[in-house]
Design a protein around this motif. Structure first.
Motif, PDB file in Angstrom:
ATOM      1  N   THR A 125       0.800  -1.220   0.000  1.00  0.00           N
ATOM      2  CA  THR A 125       0.000   0.000   0.000  1.00  0.00           C
ATOM      3  C   THR A 125       0.829   1.265   0.000  1.00  0.00           C
ATOM      4  N   THR A 126       2.099   1.181   0.351  1.00  0.00           N
ATOM      5  CA  THR A 126       2.982   2.340   0.309  1.00  0.00           C
ATOM      6  C   THR A 126       4.166   2.002  -0.575  1.00  0.00           C
ATOM      7  N   ILE A 127       4.115   2.498  -1.810  1.00  0.00           N
ATOM      8  CA  ILE A 127       5.212   2.294  -2.750  1.00  0.00           C
ATOM      9  C   ILE A 127       5.871   3.660  -2.940  1.00  0.00           C
ATOM     10  N   PRO A 128       7.124   3.811  -2.525  1.00  0.00           N
ATOM     11  CA  PRO A 128       7.791   5.113  -2.652  1.00  0.00           C
ATOM     12  C   PRO A 128       7.875   5.575  -4.110  1.00  0.00           C
ATOM     13  N   SER A 129       7.965   6.893  -4.280  1.00  0.00           N
ATOM     14  CA  SER A 129       8.069   7.496  -5.600  1.00  0.00           C
ATOM     15  C   SER A 129       9.245   6.906  -6.378  1.00  0.00           C
ATOM     16  N   GLY A 130       9.003   6.603  -7.655  1.00  0.00           N
ATOM     17  CA  GLY A 130      10.049   6.069  -8.516  1.00  0.00           C
ATOM     18  C   GLY A 130      10.120   4.553  -8.544  1.00  0.00           C
ATOM     19  N   TRP A 131       9.358   3.886  -7.691  1.00  0.00           N
ATOM     20  CA  TRP A 131       9.374   2.428  -7.638  1.00  0.00           C
ATOM     21  C   TRP A 131       8.145   1.864  -8.338  1.00  0.00           C
ATOM     22  N   ASN A 132       8.304   0.673  -8.923  1.00  0.00           N
ATOM     23  CA  ASN A 132       7.195  -0.050  -9.544  1.00  0.00           C
ATOM     24  C   ASN A 132       7.128  -1.452  -8.952  1.00  0.00           C
ATOM     25  N   LEU A 133       5.925  -1.854  -8.569  1.00  0.00           N
ATOM     26  CA  LEU A 133       5.705  -3.232  -8.128  1.00  0.00           C
ATOM     27  C   LEU A 133       5.686  -4.104  -9.376  1.00  0.00           C
ATOM     28  N   VAL A 134       6.574  -5.105  -9.435  1.00  0.00           N
ATOM     29  CA  VAL A 134       6.660  -5.944 -10.626  1.00  0.00           C
ATOM     30  C   VAL A 134       6.240  -7.388 -10.368  1.00  0.00           C
ATOM     31  N   GLY A 135       5.943  -7.732  -9.131  1.00  0.00           N
ATOM     32  CA  GLY A 135       5.473  -9.085  -8.884  1.00  0.00           C
ATOM     33  C   GLY A 135       5.241  -9.371  -7.419  1.00  0.00           C
ATOM     34  N   LEU A 136       4.306 -10.280  -7.169  1.00  0.00           N
ATOM     35  CA  LEU A 136       4.075 -10.771  -5.817  1.00  0.00           C
ATOM     36  C   LEU A 136       3.558 -12.197  -5.887  1.00  0.00           C
ATOM     37  N   THR A 137       3.911 -12.960  -4.884  1.00  0.00           N
ATOM     38  CA  THR A 137       3.451 -14.333  -4.744  1.00  0.00           C
ATOM     39  C   THR A 137       3.184 -14.580  -3.269  1.00  0.00           C
ATOM     40  N   CYS A 138       1.999 -15.116  -2.951  1.00  0.00           N
ATOM     41  CA  CYS A 138       1.669 -15.468  -1.567  1.00  0.00           C
ATOM     42  C   CYS A 138       1.311 -16.933  -1.472  1.00  0.00           C
ATOM     43  N   ASN A 139       1.867 -17.595  -0.481  1.00  0.00           N
ATOM     44  CA  ASN A 139       1.548 -18.985  -0.169  1.00  0.00           C
ATOM     45  C   ASN A 139       1.821 -19.926  -1.336  1.00  0.00           C
ATOM     46  N   GLY A 140       2.834 -19.619  -2.141  1.00  0.00           N
ATOM     47  CA  GLY A 140       3.202 -20.503  -3.238  1.00  0.00           C
ATOM     48  C   GLY A 140       2.245 -20.473  -4.406  1.00  0.00           C
ATOM     49  N   CYS A 162       4.721 -14.367   1.813  1.00  0.00           N
ATOM     50  CA  CYS A 162       4.398 -13.528   0.657  1.00  0.00           C
ATOM     51  C   CYS A 162       5.688 -12.856   0.203  1.00  0.00           C
ATOM     52  N   ASP A 163       5.978 -12.934  -1.094  1.00  0.00           N
ATOM     53  CA  ASP A 163       7.163 -12.303  -1.680  1.00  0.00           C
ATOM     54  C   ASP A 163       6.717 -11.161  -2.583  1.00  0.00           C
ATOM     55  N   PHE A 164       7.267  -9.962  -2.343  1.00  0.00           N
ATOM     56  CA  PHE A 164       6.993  -8.787  -3.167  1.00  0.00           C
ATOM     57  C   PHE A 164       8.295  -8.343  -3.818  1.00  0.00           C
ATOM     58  N   GLU A 165       8.219  -7.937  -5.104  1.00  0.00           N
ATOM     59  CA  GLU A 165       9.399  -7.453  -5.819  1.00  0.00           C
ATOM     60  C   GLU A 165       9.083  -6.125  -6.483  1.00  0.00           C
ATOM     61  N   ASN A 166      10.000  -5.169  -6.316  1.00  0.00           N
ATOM     62  CA  ASN A 166       9.871  -3.855  -6.927  1.00  0.00           C
ATOM     63  C   ASN A 166      11.145  -3.523  -7.680  1.00  0.00           C
ATOM     64  N   THR A 167      11.020  -2.665  -8.705  1.00  0.00           N
ATOM     65  CA  THR A 167      12.176  -2.116  -9.394  1.00  0.00           C
ATOM     66  C   THR A 167      12.070  -0.597  -9.360  1.00  0.00           C
ATOM     67  N   LYS A 168      13.214   0.061  -9.407  1.00  0.00           N
ATOM     68  CA  LYS A 168      13.250   1.515  -9.322  1.00  0.00           C
ATOM     69  C   LYS A 168      13.648   2.122 -10.656  1.00  0.00           C
ATOM     70  N   GLY A 169      13.006   3.255 -10.938  1.00  0.00           N
ATOM     71  CA  GLY A 169      13.389   4.051 -12.100  1.00  0.00           C
ATOM     72  C   GLY A 169      13.237   3.320 -13.409  1.00  0.00           C
ATOM     73  N   GLY A 170      14.241   3.439 -14.290  1.00  0.00           N
ATOM     74  CA  GLY A 170      14.203   2.887 -15.635  1.00  0.00           C
ATOM     75  C   GLY A 170      14.423   1.396 -15.678  1.00  0.00           C
ATOM     76  N   ALA A 171      13.640   0.667 -14.932  1.00  0.00           N
ATOM     77  CA  ALA A 171      13.781  -0.787 -14.913  1.00  0.00           C
ATOM     78  C   ALA A 171      13.474  -1.362 -16.289  1.00  0.00           C
ATOM     79  N   THR A 172      14.154  -2.434 -16.625  1.00  0.00           N
ATOM     80  CA  THR A 172      13.934  -3.048 -17.925  1.00  0.00           C
ATOM     81  C   THR A 172      12.952  -4.218 -17.851  1.00  0.00           C
ATOM     82  N   ARG A 173      12.537  -4.583 -16.668  1.00  0.00           N
ATOM     83  CA  ARG A 173      11.599  -5.696 -16.523  1.00  0.00           C
ATOM     84  C   ARG A 173      10.197  -5.226 -16.886  1.00  0.00           C
TER      85      ARG A 173
END
Length: 179
Positions: A125-140, A162-173
């Protein structure tokens, strides 16, 4: 109260002699601790026994061994491109709003909270400026693109992750491509 690692370790003696890995248990803000100075218990199945030493009006008594479960939820964070603080909302039988400050390269962090068993969702719910949520997985479950997970079950006496992944700025993903 006396705490035991398993119900089998909980001996039925009135002096609390015998058994293994015993200690006191404290409840602080609803979280079970093996002592006032220790961190919360890890997920698992435990037992306790209570003893009342008696007074001028009541006799001393020792309870039977009682088993109980500690259920936990762990949120892991992977931050590609730096470190920051990310906030989460846990919704279910136990609601919480934890945050994670990442460190290292790549940035990682984790938090484990005690919860009641049941159906949950976790959202970033709180993603700092410049970051993008690129994936999450909960309970497999299958990876999701969020920001909130699909409902998942947290079984009694177990830890669910639960695993959350974010990338910052000009991410290529690209979410759609990698999803």
């Amino acid at each position: 109260f006396r705490f035991y690692n398993t119900l089998a370790d909980c001996t039925d003696d009135s002096t609390f002699v015998g058994g293994t890995t015993k200690g006191t248990i404290a409840l602080a803000a609803g979280v079970a601790h093996p002592s006032d100075a220790a961190a919360g218990l890890t997920a698992g199945h435990y037992a306790f026994k209570a003893r009342y030493n008696g007074d001028s009006n009541n006799n001393a008594v020792v309870s039977s061994c009682e088993d109980f479960n500690i259920t936990t939820l762990t949120i892991n964070k992977l931050a590609n491109g730096g470190n920051d603080t990310f906030g989460y909302t846990v919704t279910g039988p136990t609601n919480a709003s934890p945050s994670i400050l990442t460190s290292g390269t790549p940035g990682t962090g984790s938090i484990t909270i005690q919860v009641l068993p049941g159906s949950y969702t976790v959202g970033e719910t709180t993603i700092p400026s410049g970051w993008n949520l690129v994936g999450l997985t909960c309970n497999g479950n299958s990876p999701e693109l969020g920001p909130t997970s699909s409902p998942f079950n947290v079984p009694a006496g177990q830890n669910t992750v639960c695993d959350f992944e974010n990338t910052k700025g000009g991410a290529t993903r690209t979410q759609g491509f990698w999803g």
